[in-house]
Scaffold this motif. Sequence first.
Motif, PDB file in Angstrom:
ATOM      1  N   LEU A 147     -26.006  11.905 -45.039  1.00 50.00           N
ATOM      2  CA  LEU A 147     -25.431  11.174 -45.666  1.00 50.00           C
ATOM      3  C   LEU A 147     -25.249  10.400 -46.788  1.00 50.00           C
ATOM      4  O   LEU A 147     -24.139  10.499 -48.181  1.00 50.00           O
ATOM      5  CB  LEU A 147     -25.173   9.616 -44.868  1.00 50.00           C
ATOM      6  N   TRP A 257     -15.600  12.894 -46.965  1.00 48.84           N
ATOM      7  CA  TRP A 257     -15.788  12.697 -45.390  1.00 48.84           C
ATOM      8  C   TRP A 257     -16.389  13.148 -44.351  1.00 48.84           C
ATOM      9  O   TRP A 257     -16.639  13.258 -42.725  1.00 48.84           O
ATOM     10  CB  TRP A 257     -14.331  11.958 -45.014  1.00 48.84           C
ATOM     11  N   VAL A 260     -19.648  13.524 -44.473  1.00 50.90           N
ATOM     12  CA  VAL A 260     -20.546  12.280 -43.962  1.00 50.90           C
ATOM     13  C   VAL A 260     -20.106  12.033 -42.199  1.00 50.90           C
ATOM     14  O   VAL A 260     -21.253  11.713 -41.571  1.00 50.90           O
ATOM     15  CB  VAL A 260     -19.708  11.082 -44.267  1.00 50.90           C
ATOM     16  N   ALA A 264     -23.686  11.409 -40.641  1.00 53.84           N
ATOM     17  CA  ALA A 264     -23.716   9.724 -40.122  1.00 53.84           C
ATOM     18  C   ALA A 264     -23.906   9.847 -38.526  1.00 53.84           C
ATOM     19  O   ALA A 264     -25.080   9.181 -38.639  1.00 53.84           O
ATOM     20  CB  ALA A 264     -22.296   9.495 -40.276  1.00 53.84           C
TER      21      ALA A 264
END
Length: 396
Positions: A147, A257, A260, A264
């Motif tokens: 992350l 993203w 991520v 995440a």
Amino acid sequence: MDDEPITRGAVAYIGLLAANTILSSAMPMLIILGGLAGLMLSPSPALATFPASVQVFAGLLATGPFSMVMGRFGRRAGFCAGGLLAAAGGLACAWALVEGSFAMLCAGHAALGAALACYQYFRFAAAEVVPPAWSPVAISLMLTSGLVAAFFGPQLFIWTKDALAPIPFAGAYLAISAISLAGLVPLTFVRLLRPTSAGRQSTGLPALSVLLQPGIATAMAMGAVSQGVMVFMMAPTPLAMIECGFSESIAGDVIRWHVVAMFAPSFLTGFVIKRIGAKAVVAAGLLLLAVAALVAAAGLSGAHFYVSLIALGVGWNFGFIGATAMLAERVAPADRALVQGANDTIIALCATISTLAAGAIVTGPGWTFLAAASLPVVAATALVLLFVRSTARAAG
């Protein structure tokens, strides 16, 4: 005195987490750099993803040897070797751009690919320094390091890609060398780790019998498909977006993203596995991989790319961590080096084939065809998992 092993394990885990966080920052940078630098130096557009393919293939060749090295000399020695290899690879790629050498670029990516394969063993090292009941959580939280990499890596690319102007991207490769050396520092505090298996050195039929145990074989297959489908769609994304008229910055943001989304969920995935089981989490991952392919095939707008790559990242997280947890709970300590090496070799093989195929397809039939081609693979894997779960229930 009873608290001493726990304290030592916590210190080791923190050192591993810090090292993995720094070293993993190279990964999102290489997702962006592989295709763009390859396109700049390759003799043909069809070979644009060839450096990325070489990178993955080098990982395929390195996974087994790295596992055996760690089994004999310990985790820390293996991770230090990987960091030094990554630093050398970054320097080679920067020099390749200065000299305009496609061959040297491929050689540098080979070194980087071997290093990235080494970093995959952080998740197994995490499982080994905590009580067995907490292995899924330790594995999952170790992957949260990605992350930080998801935000820091692409930003570092933006900061450094023109640092050696007018030579594009050379500065970014030098930045990879710098963070690879920095990532070795936390490993100096890791004192707990010992060789993972001084024990069994199975070869031939005994080794094959271990790998073909139903639980182990299923876990390896789920991990390989999760990684293969993710790489198949992720690797050509920057090229596909630029072909559609998007800028390098927007393509980099989509990758940001995506990464991520890959890492995440790791804050929760391990706890979910403890509650509902690894197979259920893998099934959810396969469903999300299918959603990613369907969204990608449905359109070429920015929204389609963002949604597809985010779903792809979360699907990979569930599938890959779930498969790793399945494997960790079924492997005897004496077989760790053998099984972990074979597992990551198979994963790297799938990723290599996926990367090569992705480059040819995205520059040929195109992005929409590539996305649609992912669906049969995911569907077949889901059927296998369903069969295994049904068989296990019937046997229980």
